[in-house]
Design a protein around this motif. Sequence first.
Motif, short mmCIF file in Angstrom:
data_model
loop_
_atom_site.label_atom_id
_atom_site.label_comp_id
_atom_site.label_asym_id
_atom_site.label_seq_id
_atom_site.Cartn_x
_atom_site.Cartn_y
_atom_site.Cartn_z
N TYR A 32 0.78 -1.11 0.04
CA TYR A 32 -0.04 0.32 -0.25
C TYR A 32 0.85 1.44 0.10
O TYR A 32 1.99 1.30 0.64
CB TYR A 32 -0.89 0.00 1.42
N ASP A 33 0.52 2.16 -0.84
CA ASP A 33 0.97 3.55 -0.66
C ASP A 33 0.38 4.16 0.77
O ASP A 33 -0.76 3.64 1.18
CB ASP A 33 0.54 4.54 -1.77
N GLY A 54 7.59 1.50 -2.32
CA GLY A 54 9.02 1.53 -2.77
C GLY A 54 9.89 2.72 -1.97
O GLY A 54 10.96 2.68 -2.17
N GLY A 55 9.37 3.55 -1.37
CA GLY A 55 9.66 4.82 -0.79
C GLY A 55 9.66 5.99 -1.80
O GLY A 55 10.36 7.11 -1.27
N ASN A 73 8.87 -0.62 6.34
CA ASN A 73 8.13 -1.71 5.94
C ASN A 73 8.29 -2.85 6.82
O ASN A 73 7.62 -4.14 6.80
CB ASN A 73 8.28 -2.20 4.68
N VAL A 74 9.24 -3.21 7.75
CA VAL A 74 9.47 -4.18 8.60
C VAL A 74 8.56 -4.05 9.92
O VAL A 74 7.72 -5.14 10.48
CB VAL A 74 10.84 -4.57 9.11
N LYS A 75 8.61 -2.73 10.44
CA LYS A 75 7.89 -2.44 11.54
C LYS A 75 6.29 -2.15 11.12
O LYS A 75 5.41 -1.96 12.16
CB LYS A 75 8.38 -1.38 12.33
#
Length: 116
Positions: A32-33, A54-55, A73-75
């Motif tokens: 998701y954005d 993707g940032g 995106n990990v947390k």
Amino acid sequence: QVHLVESGGGLVQPGGSLRLSCAASGFTFGSYDMSWVRQAPGKQRELVASISGGGFTNYAGSVKGRFTISRDNVKNMVYLQMNSLKPEDTATYYCNAVKLQIPTYWGQGTQVTVSS
């Protein structure tokens, strides 16, 4: 069950800084954005900043150079670093998950007040 929980709002003097956080759960966060949207009393909702999975980032002209959006995106977290705050930044700030350009999930909002 989807949850978007914002935190970090508060009262700050003009020129000060705040960092908003949004904790996401219940959906595939990285696909998701994410965006921050604000709404002041009597005004229309305004897209403040967005970040793709993707940032890639985008900002409203009124905050460009002062605000920075980021994500982990990990947390499953998204952040909004707000510097050089102005009274006109006073609003409720909402975290928003966007899929295919459609706002899909919303948080409950956090209040930011910029005042001396």
